[in-house]
Motif scaffolding. Structure first.
Motif, PDB file in Angstrom:
ATOM      1  N   LEU A 182      -5.413  -6.667  -8.274  1.00 46.43           N
ATOM      2  CA  LEU A 182      -4.114  -7.155  -7.812  1.00 46.43           C
ATOM      3  C   LEU A 182      -3.229  -5.997  -7.359  1.00 46.43           C
ATOM      4  O   LEU A 182      -2.525  -6.098  -6.350  1.00 46.43           O
ATOM      5  CB  LEU A 182      -3.428  -7.952  -8.924  1.00 46.43           C
ATOM      6  N   GLU A 183      -3.277  -4.883  -8.069  1.00 47.13           N
ATOM      7  CA  GLU A 183      -2.482  -3.719  -7.683  1.00 47.13           C
ATOM      8  C   GLU A 183      -2.978  -3.120  -6.365  1.00 47.13           C
ATOM      9  O   GLU A 183      -2.179  -2.708  -5.519  1.00 47.13           O
ATOM     10  CB  GLU A 183      -2.517  -2.684  -8.807  1.00 47.13           C
ATOM     11  N   LYS A 184      -4.301  -3.108  -6.169  1.00 47.32           N
ATOM     12  CA  LYS A 184      -4.848  -2.625  -4.897  1.00 47.32           C
ATOM     13  C   LYS A 184      -4.425  -3.537  -3.748  1.00 47.32           C
ATOM     14  O   LYS A 184      -4.110  -3.060  -2.653  1.00 47.32           O
ATOM     15  CB  LYS A 184      -6.373  -2.545  -4.983  1.00 47.32           C
ATOM     16  N   LEU A 185      -4.432  -4.828  -4.004  1.00 46.03           N
ATOM     17  CA  LEU A 185      -3.991  -5.765  -2.974  1.00 46.03           C
ATOM     18  C   LEU A 185      -2.518  -5.542  -2.644  1.00 46.03           C
ATOM     19  O   LEU A 185      -2.134  -5.516  -1.468  1.00 46.03           O
ATOM     20  CB  LEU A 185      -4.228  -7.204  -3.440  1.00 46.03           C
ATOM     21  N   TYR A 186      -1.706  -5.362  -3.660  1.00 43.83           N
ATOM     22  CA  TYR A 186      -0.282  -5.124  -3.419  1.00 43.83           C
ATOM     23  C   TYR A 186      -0.064  -3.845  -2.610  1.00 43.83           C
ATOM     24  O   TYR A 186       0.747  -3.800  -1.682  1.00 43.83           O
ATOM     25  CB  TYR A 186       0.476  -5.049  -4.740  1.00 43.83           C
ATOM     26  N   ASN A 187      -0.805  -2.801  -2.956  1.00 42.66           N
ATOM     27  CA  ASN A 187      -0.663  -1.541  -2.233  1.00 42.66           C
ATOM     28  C   ASN A 187      -1.059  -1.696  -0.769  1.00 42.66           C
ATOM     29  O   ASN A 187      -0.470  -1.059   0.115  1.00 42.66           O
ATOM     30  CB  ASN A 187      -1.505  -0.451  -2.895  1.00 42.66           C
ATOM     31  N   PHE A 188      -2.036  -2.550  -0.490  1.00 41.92           N
ATOM     32  CA  PHE A 188      -2.385  -2.819   0.910  1.00 41.92           C
ATOM     33  C   PHE A 188      -1.268  -3.591   1.601  1.00 41.92           C
ATOM     34  O   PHE A 188      -0.860  -3.253   2.726  1.00 41.92           O
ATOM     35  CB  PHE A 188      -3.691  -3.619   0.990  1.00 41.92           C
ATOM     36  N   ILE A 189      -0.768  -4.622   0.960  1.00 43.53           N
ATOM     37  CA  ILE A 189       0.289  -5.437   1.560  1.00 43.53           C
ATOM     38  C   ILE A 189       1.511  -4.576   1.880  1.00 43.53           C
ATOM     39  O   ILE A 189       2.176  -4.772   2.906  1.00 43.53           O
ATOM     40  CB  ILE A 189       0.666  -6.606   0.628  1.00 43.53           C
ATOM     41  N   LYS A 190       1.791  -3.599   1.033  1.00 43.31           N
ATOM     42  CA  LYS A 190       2.948  -2.722   1.255  1.00 43.31           C
ATOM     43  C   LYS A 190       2.840  -1.925   2.545  1.00 43.31           C
ATOM     44  O   LYS A 190       3.855  -1.463   3.067  1.00 43.31           O
ATOM     45  CB  LYS A 190       3.110  -1.756   0.074  1.00 43.31           C
ATOM     46  N   THR A 191       1.623  -1.740   3.047  1.00 43.33           N
ATOM     47  CA  THR A 191       1.461  -0.976   4.288  1.00 43.33           C
ATOM     48  C   THR A 191       1.795  -1.808   5.519  1.00 43.33           C
ATOM     49  O   THR A 191       1.878  -1.263   6.624  1.00 43.33           O
ATOM     50  CB  THR A 191       0.017  -0.447   4.427  1.00 43.33           C
ATOM     51  N   LEU A 192       1.954  -3.110   5.350  1.00 41.82           N
ATOM     52  CA  LEU A 192       2.224  -4.015   6.464  1.00 41.82           C
ATOM     53  C   LEU A 192       3.719  -4.226   6.609  1.00 41.82           C
ATOM     54  O   LEU A 192       4.450  -4.293   5.619  1.00 41.82           O
ATOM     55  CB  LEU A 192       1.515  -5.358   6.233  1.00 41.82           C
ATOM     56  N   ASN A 193       4.189  -4.382   7.847  1.00 42.20           N
ATOM     57  CA  ASN A 193       5.635  -4.528   8.069  1.00 42.20           C
ATOM     58  C   ASN A 193       6.031  -5.895   8.588  1.00 42.20           C
ATOM     59  O   ASN A 193       7.141  -6.074   9.082  1.00 42.20           O
ATOM     60  CB  ASN A 193       6.130  -3.439   9.037  1.00 42.20           C
TER      61      ASN A 193
END
Length: 248
Positions: A182-193
């Motif tokens: 879940l943390e890896k997924l969140y870190n990926f989502i954070k890269t999107l604008n």
């Protein structure tokens, strides 16, 4: 133009903003272990219906949409019938209808001819609901039968062009619900604008009977839906109360 359609729903409330006319297409390249619509896997099992017919059907319910509703195409996988979808959405936009695609992104590629067709489709698409099944590629292959590399690439491309998306994540115990994933997924989502919303969709067993009726072995037999605690934990880690704007 005609497409293979599994079914429609007149008053969808969970497939995009507002009240929506939802079109479930037939055909899907994925074999997700938690799929609750395995009866949509084979495209030709659907009923052929024209874009004009579907637009007419949708417009009957326009008075219920208010400002936020419209048409959502789900599945199955809508991008399997991309030419049909493009014509449908072009005609929908001519009528001023808000358009949404619910997609796994499994077919996305920057190779032609798909990429050109995808960009044409985006001209008539207001929102995409992007289902990220698992952030880990190896585990994604186990869970769905396919890699997630092109799916994540689609999410990145939609961010590049500024196309609004909602990220959806089906939370499946013993598959993708660990804090690490879940943390890896969140870190990926954070890269999107371009993410307007993140949704956690708890796994359920309501479609298990369909697997049995179709003669398929249900791969998640014995796995119970996530507890309220694990759902709350996933929502906290993924910050589902926010988008990924500058205030996040």
């Amino acid at each position: 133009m005609q497409g293979y359609i599994h079914s429609t729903e007149s008053f969808g409330s969970v497939d995009g903003p507002g009240v929506r006319f939802v079109i479930f297409v037939s055909g899907c390249p994925m074999r997700c272990q938690f799929c609750h619509n395995p009866d949509t896997w084979n495209m030709t099992d659907g009923e052929l219906r024209s874009t004009d017919e579907l637009i007419r059907s949708a417009l009957r319910y326009r008075s219920y949409w208010k400002d936020g509703g419209g048409i959502t195409v789900s599945g199955g996988e809508p991008l399997m019938q991309i030419d049909f979808l493009t014509e449908l959405f072009r005609k929908a936009k001519e009528q001023g209808i808000h358009t949404t695609i619910d997609t796994s992104g499994a077919l996305f590629t920057r190779e032609e001819p798909f990429f050109g067709k995808f960009n044409e489709l985006m001209k008539y698409t207001d929102l995409l609901l992007v289902d990220i099944k698992h952030i880990d590629d190896e585990q994604h292959r186990i869970l769905t039968g396919r890699s997630n590399k092109n799916i994540l690439d689609m999410a990145e491309y939609l961010s590049e062009i500024g196309k609004p998306v909602w990220i959806r994540h089906v939370l499946v115990p013993e598959r993708n619900d660990t804090d690490e994933y879940l943390e890896k997924l969140y870190n990926f989502i954070k890269t999107l604008n371009n993410v307007q919303k993140v949704e956690v969709l708890p796994y359920h067993t309501l479609g298990e009977y369909k697997w049995k009726e179709l003669g398929y072995d249900y791969p998640l037999a014995g796995i119970e839906p996530p507890t309220e605690e694990r759902i709350r934990n996933a929502n906290e880690i993924l910050h589902t109360d926010k988008g990924t704007d500058s205030s996040r």
